[in-house]
Design an enzyme around this catalytic site. Structure first.
Site, PDB file in Angstrom:
ATOM      1  N   GLU A 106      38.577  46.624  47.306  1.00  0.00           N
ATOM      2  CA  GLU A 106      39.224  45.785  46.286  1.00  0.00           C
ATOM      3  C   GLU A 106      38.420  44.503  46.099  1.00  0.00           C
ATOM      4  O   GLU A 106      37.893  43.956  47.069  1.00  0.00           O
ATOM      5  CB  GLU A 106      40.643  45.460  46.776  1.00  0.00           C
ATOM      6  CG  GLU A 106      41.473  44.624  45.836  1.00  0.00           C
ATOM      7  CD  GLU A 106      42.905  44.403  46.348  1.00  0.00           C
ATOM      8  OE1 GLU A 106      43.500  45.319  46.942  1.00  0.00           O
ATOM      9  OE2 GLU A 106      43.407  43.290  46.170  1.00  0.00           O
ATOM     10  N   ASP A 140      38.946  40.762  44.154  1.00  0.00           N
ATOM     11  CA  ASP A 140      40.062  40.017  43.558  1.00  0.00           C
ATOM     12  C   ASP A 140      39.724  38.666  42.953  1.00  0.00           C
ATOM     13  O   ASP A 140      38.956  37.907  43.539  1.00  0.00           O
ATOM     14  CB  ASP A 140      41.083  39.630  44.645  1.00  0.00           C
ATOM     15  CG  ASP A 140      41.707  40.812  45.323  1.00  0.00           C
ATOM     16  OD1 ASP A 140      42.010  41.779  44.641  1.00  0.00           O
ATOM     17  OD2 ASP A 140      41.885  40.740  46.560  1.00  0.00           O
ATOM     18  N   GLU A 195      42.738  35.825  42.033  1.00  0.00           N
ATOM     19  CA  GLU A 195      44.177  35.551  41.945  1.00  0.00           C
ATOM     20  C   GLU A 195      44.327  34.073  41.620  1.00  0.00           C
ATOM     21  O   GLU A 195      43.566  33.242  42.117  1.00  0.00           O
ATOM     22  CB  GLU A 195      44.895  35.848  43.273  1.00  0.00           C
ATOM     23  CG  GLU A 195      44.853  37.310  43.654  1.00  0.00           C
ATOM     24  CD  GLU A 195      45.785  37.660  44.813  1.00  0.00           C
ATOM     25  OE1 GLU A 195      46.432  36.759  45.391  1.00  0.00           O
ATOM     26  OE2 GLU A 195      45.863  38.848  45.131  1.00  0.00           O
ATOM     27  N   THR A 248      39.825  34.076  45.724  1.00  0.00           N
ATOM     28  CA  THR A 248      39.011  35.296  45.617  1.00  0.00           C
ATOM     29  C   THR A 248      39.027  35.998  46.963  1.00  0.00           C
ATOM     30  O   THR A 248      39.171  35.358  48.016  1.00  0.00           O
ATOM     31  CB  THR A 248      37.547  34.989  45.240  1.00  0.00           C
ATOM     32  OG1 THR A 248      36.934  34.218  46.289  1.00  0.00           O
ATOM     33  CG2 THR A 248      37.454  34.216  43.939  1.00  0.00           C
TER      34      THR A 248
END
Ligand SMILES: *[C@@H]1O[C@H](CO)[C@@H](O)[C@H](O)[C@H]1NC(C)=O
Ligand SMILES: *[C@@H]1O[C@H](CO)[C@@H](O)[C@H](O)[C@H]1NC(C)=O
Ligand SMILES: *[C@@H]1O[C@H](CO)[C@@H](O)[C@H](O)[C@H]1NC(C)=O
Ligand SMILES: *[C@@H]1O[C@H](CO)[C@@H](O)[C@H](O)[C@H]1NC(C)=O
Length: 291
Positions: free
Chosen positions: A101, A103, A105, A119
């Site tokens: 994953e 990210d 956010e 992150t």
């Protein structure tokens, strides 16, 4: 004049139709709601998305297909005003217990207080690689370009073309790198007031709901993935394997300068500096060059 315009429009259509490496990326074609569709909507010509969080539900979309390597762009305007307790996300992820994953956010805040840009990267189910930043602009006033660039050599998080973080492939040295599992793109808006804002001390103020995050121009310029394949197989699906081209595998000195500026001035948390958390043993990639 009109015919020139028609001609140019036709050219654009032809160019889009023959770009082998990108899916038709309008939200309406490439993504679907997996959660809370109720009050959220895909608008305009299908290239705009609005995610809503109210007392009943948050919401989220995900891409219909998975990809192995690519550049995932979205323009995003965050929840304005009192966004404390809300989290807006934009990420790519595989599924399963040992998932990968990457990210972005965005942790909301009370009016006038800054968002936190969070992150992270998971490899084989293991995250614990958070880096956080303050935006150097007001992320609620306008749309900004958040792009996750992921190729066989490195992952780069970009904001408005400025690289803010790099995670290089050190697989040969035993550091897991996401290069075997296809990932889908996701966006969501949810209630995380048990931890997001000032460590969970500030709760959502439902009197100012609904909270709305606005997205546009999602583009997955990416290698389509239909199941386990080698890197080369995937690259050969698309003749223009631009993501392995040197220009996309190495940042220029101008880009490195900008990244340094962001990290020197706007980085507020770096797991690599958190020796207390890792009891003196920060992860091995922290000792490797990340650019
Ligand atoms: C969300 O949908 C529900 C049910 O249709 C409706 O009652 C409510 O007013 C909507 N909320 C917003 C913010 O549109
Ligand atoms: C968004 O940023 C990426 C990475 O820098 C870039 O490739 C892309 O062209 C940008 N998109 C827009 C619309 O500016
Ligand atoms: C919100 O603002 C406070 C005060 O400026 C700051 O300490 C905090 O890091 C900000 N962000 C979040 C997500 O709490
Ligand atoms: C996850 O990574 C961290 C940092 O490298 C390490 O300390 C931890 O043992 C790993 N956890 C698992 C379950 O592999």
């Amino acid at each position: 004049m009109a015919s020139l315009r028609t001609f140019l429009a036709a050219l654009v259509i032809v160019a889009v139709a023959f770009d082998p490496s990108s899916v038709n990326a309008k939200f309406s074609k490439s993504m679907s709601f997996y959660w809370g569709a109720g009050n959220s909507s895909i608008l305009g010509e299908g290239d705009d998305l609005q995610l809503v969080l109210d007392r009943k539900s948050g919401s989220g979309v995900k891409s219909k297909r998975a990809f192995l390597f690519g550049s995932f762009q979205v323009l995003l305007k965050l929840v304005p005003g009192n966004s404390a307790g809300t989290v807006t996300t934009y990420y790519v992820s595989s599924s399963g217990e040992r998932h990968d994953e990457i990210d972005f956010e965005f942790l909301g805040n009370t009016s006038g207080q800054p968002y936190t840009i969070h992150t992270n990267i998971y490899t084989q189910g293991n995250g614990t690689r958070e880096q956080q930043f303050r935006p150097w602009f007001d992320p609620t006033a306008d749309y900004h370009n958040y792009t996750i660039h992921w190729n066989p050599s490195e992952v780069v998080w970009y904001i408005d073309n400025v690289p803010i973080r790099v995670f290089r492939n050190y697989n040969k040295e035993g550091i897991a790198y996401p290069d075997k599992q296809g990932m889908r793109a996701y966006s969501s808006l949810w209630n995380a007031d048990n931890w997001a804002t000032q460590g969970g001390r500030v709760k959502i103020d439902w009197t100012v709901a609904p909270f709305i995050a606005r997205y546009r121009n999602f583009r997955a310029r990416a290698c389509k993935w239909d199941g386990p394949v080698s890197i080369n197989q995937c690259a050969s699906n698309t003749p223009a394997n631009w993501w392995t081209a040197p220009a996309y595998s190495k940042l220029s000195s101008a880009q490195l300068g900008k990244m340094k500026w962001v990290r020197d001035n706007y980085m507020i948390y770096n797991y690599c500096a958190d020796t207390k958390r890792f009891k003196g043993q920060v992860p091995p990639e922290c000792f490797k060059a990340q650019f």
